[in-house]
Motif scaffolding. Structure first.
Motif, mmCIF file in Angstrom:
data_model
loop_
_atom_site.group_PDB
_atom_site.id
_atom_site.type_symbol
_atom_site.label_atom_id
_atom_site.label_comp_id
_atom_site.label_asym_id
_atom_site.label_seq_id
_atom_site.Cartn_x
_atom_site.Cartn_y
_atom_site.Cartn_z
ATOM 1 N N GLU A 1 1.329 44.863 52.121
ATOM 2 C CA GLU A 1 0.279 43.852 52.255
ATOM 3 C C GLU A 1 0.827 42.589 52.911
ATOM 4 O O GLU A 1 0.124 41.918 53.684
ATOM 5 N N ALA A 2 2.098 42.273 52.630
ATOM 6 C CA ALA A 2 2.722 41.125 53.293
ATOM 7 C C ALA A 2 2.965 41.422 54.771
ATOM 8 O O ALA A 2 2.789 40.549 55.628
ATOM 9 N N VAL A 3 3.375 42.651 55.081
ATOM 10 C CA VAL A 3 3.550 43.044 56.484
ATOM 11 C C VAL A 3 2.227 42.891 57.230
ATOM 12 O O VAL A 3 2.188 42.430 58.378
ATOM 13 N N ALA A 4 1.138 43.261 56.584
ATOM 14 C CA ALA A 4 -0.185 43.138 57.204
ATOM 15 C C ALA A 4 -0.511 41.688 57.543
ATOM 16 O O ALA A 4 -1.280 41.425 58.477
ATOM 17 N N ARG A 5 0.090 40.748 56.813
ATOM 18 C CA ARG A 5 -0.128 39.319 57.089
ATOM 19 C C ARG A 5 0.850 38.789 58.131
ATOM 20 O O ARG A 5 0.846 37.599 58.439
ATOM 21 N N GLY A 6 1.717 39.668 58.649
ATOM 22 C CA GLY A 6 2.658 39.254 59.678
ATOM 23 C C GLY A 6 3.996 38.792 59.154
ATOM 24 O O GLY A 6 4.708 38.050 59.834
ATOM 25 N N ASP A 7 4.382 39.240 57.958
ATOM 26 C CA ASP A 7 5.638 38.814 57.343
ATOM 27 C C ASP A 7 6.774 39.716 57.824
ATOM 28 O O ASP A 7 6.897 40.865 57.403
ATOM 29 N N GLU A 8 7.625 39.189 58.695
ATOM 30 C CA GLU A 8 8.727 39.976 59.239
ATOM 31 C C GLU A 8 9.767 40.296 58.173
ATOM 32 O O GLU A 8 10.376 41.371 58.186
ATOM 33 N N GLY A 9 9.975 39.369 57.237
ATOM 34 C CA GLY A 9 10.929 39.629 56.164
ATOM 35 C C GLY A 9 10.497 40.808 55.308
ATOM 36 O O GLY A 9 11.322 41.636 54.902
ATOM 37 N N ALA A 10 9.198 40.902 55.025
ATOM 38 C CA ALA A 10 8.685 42.038 54.259
ATOM 39 C C ALA A 10 8.855 43.330 55.049
ATOM 40 O O ALA A 10 9.189 44.382 54.488
ATOM 41 N N PHE A 11 8.640 43.250 56.355
ATOM 42 C CA PHE A 11 8.832 44.430 57.202
ATOM 43 C C PHE A 11 10.279 44.914 57.126
ATOM 44 O O PHE A 11 10.545 46.118 57.020
ATOM 45 N N GLU A 12 11.229 43.987 57.162
ATOM 46 C CA GLU A 12 12.642 44.370 57.082
ATOM 47 C C GLU A 12 12.960 45.012 55.735
ATOM 48 O O GLU A 12 13.751 45.962 55.659
ATOM 49 N N ARG A 13 12.341 44.514 54.671
ATOM 50 C CA ARG A 13 12.559 45.123 53.356
ATOM 51 C C ARG A 13 12.030 46.555 53.328
ATOM 52 O O ARG A 13 12.676 47.456 52.780
ATOM 53 N N VAL A 14 10.844 46.762 53.884
ATOM 54 C CA VAL A 14 10.284 48.117 53.934
ATOM 55 C C VAL A 14 11.193 49.026 54.753
ATOM 56 O O VAL A 14 11.469 50.167 54.367
#
Length: 211
Positions: A35-48
């Protein structure tokens, strides 16, 4: 596999500057991260990516038996995760199931395109286990494959490279258009013309094809 090598710079969007602050010491759930990635959070993307890239790679390697193809599937999977996270809904299932559904689709897409490459020329047989063939058939099949690749090498680079991306690397037309910075219609046209030229070069045994 080198984590994140193929995904560096994927977000590349002003929204990627947004960073979610996670409360507590427990790691965020897959669903919260997506859900954070959907908001454009690159840090969350890296965690995933760090959490699931090794498992996606293992799945892809088991399906393809080819480390380079497995790495490509990882890249394509997480590119799709970044672009499609807005479509994730936790009420429909877990984040892990959603992500591995994407990985399976990317694997199937690549394998399907490779099979299409194997059979698009009339008279070129589908891959078979050599153990099922007679020795003479094994030799004939290998010679035929070599002839196809020699014909591909005779094409001009404008067609050879785009056929390589589409049928050997398994990229979609849209991905090729983005990679080469070409209109989607141009990519489709070059693939069609490239296949026509490849077919002609293969059957006529001619010299280097002109552009």
């Amino acid at each position: 596999m080198k984590p994140r090598d193929g995904c560096q710079g994927l977000p590349g969007d002003p929204a990627a500057e947004r960073t979610t602050v996670w409360a507590g010491d427990d790691p965020p759930s897959d669903e919260a991260l997506l859900e954070a990635v959907a908001r454009g959070d690159e840090g969350a993307f890296e965690r995933v990516y760090d959490r699931y890239a090794p498992a996606v790679y293992g799945h892809a390697l088991r399906q393809t038996g080819d480390p380079s193809l497995a790495e490509e599937i990882v890249q394509n999977t997480f590119l799709s995760v970044w672009r499609s996270a807005v479509d994730f809904r936790r009420e429909r299932g877990s984040g892990r199931v959603w992500l591995f559904g994407i990985a399976r689709h990317r694997t199937q897409d690549l394998l399907r395109r490779r099979r299409r490459w194997e059979v698009h020329l009339d008279g070129v047989p589908e891959p078979q286990d050599d153990a099922q063939l007679q020795p003479a058939e094994v030799v004939e099949r290998r010679l035929l494959r070599e002839a196809v690749h020699r014909s591909l090498d005779r094409l001009s680079p404008v067609y050879r490279d785009i056929l390589h991306l589409s049928y050997l690397r398994g990229l979609s037309h849209r991905e090729i258009a983005q990679m080469l910075d070409l209109p989607l219609g141009t990519v489709k046209s070059r693939i069609r013309l490239g296949l026509e030229r490849l077919n002609r070069v293969f059957w006529e045994g001619g010299g280097r094809d002109g552009a």
